[in-house]
Write an enzyme that holds these catalytic residues in place. Structure first.
Site, PDB file in Angstrom:
ATOM      1  CG  ASP A   4      -1.960   1.069   1.259  1.00 46.36           C
ATOM      2  OD1 ASP A   4      -2.946   1.045   0.505  1.00 46.36           O
ATOM      3  OD2 ASP A   4      -1.754   1.990   2.076  1.00 46.36           O
ATOM      4  CG  HIS A  50      -5.554  -3.000  -0.234  1.00 46.82           C
ATOM      5  ND1 HIS A  50      -4.940  -2.477  -1.348  1.00 46.82           N
ATOM      6  CD2 HIS A  50      -5.032  -2.326   0.830  1.00 46.82           C
ATOM      7  CE1 HIS A  50      -4.084  -1.532  -0.983  1.00 46.82           C
ATOM      8  NE2 HIS A  50      -4.125  -1.417   0.320  1.00 46.82           N
ATOM      9  CE1 TYR A  74      -4.301   7.679   0.692  1.00 43.64           C
ATOM     10  CE2 TYR A  74      -3.980   7.711   3.071  1.00 43.64           C
ATOM     11  CZ  TYR A  74      -4.169   7.002   1.896  1.00 43.64           C
ATOM     12  OH  TYR A  74      -4.229   5.636   1.923  1.00 43.64           O
TER      13      TYR A  74
END
Length: 344
Positions: free
Chosen positions: A157, A322, A266
């Site tokens: 990730d 994921h 982010y």
């Protein structure tokens, strides 16, 4: 000047999309409030550390002081063995590598770090402390600080994104690169800009550009979103894989610093302009392992990375989310071991 204007325009568009998703999330929170009242604000006090975090089979807890930050890590295996360095993603911490720490400590000195802002590592304030360049700098320091000039670098990730960036800038530090459900940065940007499916799946990235609301969304009702990420049918690992104690370990980790610093990864990636990236080919042998039921990233990007990596191996793992390294650890570990043996 043109670059600044372009960045400003992108920023306005990003925040506008974020406000839209913020209104959707706020509506959901309002519904939860009607259903649960003050329970929406409940968060359990966690004074006791889950026992699974101190399982001696996973390794020893240590800290390392880098130039501007102190990182926590767990290590196992003999110091004289080659280094295998694990870099986690969001919303995770070193414990996400528990199956790999057990498996590879026989042949490697395995080290799983808590990235800055996570769990027991330092958590400096400010979005500027969570740019990709900062995390790449952490890796550049930690490898020699552990006594090595090269390592097998493994990332999942966000950790995988950082490992890709590190490989582009400092390939001399990497013996082998292994990424798990982490797209090549150039491929991901191109794919999100041209595929509506990925744009929709990336909605939370836009939400995370807003202040305050994302943190409340992550922590409301005792971090209900962690239950959603790890246990739900859409996003979660296979049924029975994540135990109650495992999930409690994640909630304990995020009770230490909260969610602002992880969300800042982010925010920084959108808000802080970077120099134009040099996407030259990745000049290290690379394995990508990809769970084909990833609800956050289109599987197509795993195939497209081959255009940028001359020595590229891709393994698709069926019936894996994921969180592929936790979902199908035996298969993932076998792919990693086969890849490492093939490159001897």
């Amino acid at each position: 000047m043109a670059g600044f204007v372009a960045h400003l325009v992108r920023r306005v568009i990003t925040l506008s999309i974020g406000l839209y998703y913020g209104s959707v999330v706020s509506g959901g929170l309002l519904i939860d409030f009607v259903r649960n009242g003050r329970g929406l604000f409940y968060i359990k006090k966690r004074d006791k550390r889950p026992e699974c975090l101190d399982d001696p089979a996973l390794g020893k807890h240590k800290f390392i002081q880098l130039e501007n930050i102190k990182l926590h890590y767990v290590e196992a295996g003999q110091p004289g063995k080659p280094l295998m360095l694990f870099v986690h993603g969001f919303p995770e911490f070193w414990f996400s590598w528990r199956y790999q720490l057990r498996e590879f400590q026989k042949d490697y000195r395995v080290v799983a770090i808590d990235q800055r802002g996570y769990n027991e590592s330092d958590a400096p304030s400010g979005i500027e402390n969570y740019t990709i360049d900062k995390m790449v700098g952490d890796l550049k320091q930690i490898i020699p600080a552990l006594g090595y000039d090269k390592c097998v670098l493994v990332g999942h990730d966000w950790g995988g994104i950082i490992c890709w960036a590190f490989a582009l800038q400092f390939p001399q530090y990497i013996e082998r690169l292994i990424t798990l459900n982490a797209p090549h940065p150039k491929v991901f940007l191109e794919h999100m800009n041209t595929h509506w499916s990925q744009f929709r799946k990336s909605w939370y990235m836009f939400l995370f550009q807003l202040p305050y609301l994302p943190e409340f969304w992550m922590r409301n009702m005792d971090m209900k979103q962690l239950d959603e990420f790890f246990l739900s049918e859409q996003y979660g690992v296979r049924s029975g894989i994540m135990t109650k104690e495992d999930l409690e370990a994640y909630k304990y980790a995020f009770s230490l610093h909260g969610f602002t610093c992880p969300i800042n990864y982010y925010r920084a990636s959108f808000a802080i302009p970077r120099a134009r990236a040099d996407f030259k080919p990745v000049q290290v042998p690379t394995l990508t392992v990809w769970g084909n039921k990833d609800a956050a990233i289109d599987t197509e990007v795993a195939y497209s990375a081959a255009k940028h990596v001359p020595d590229y191996t891709l393994k698709i793992v069926d019936d894996a989310s994921h969180w592929v390294q936790m979902d199908q650890p035996a298969i993932v570990n076998d792919h990693i071991r086969t890849f490492l043996k093939s490159k001897l």
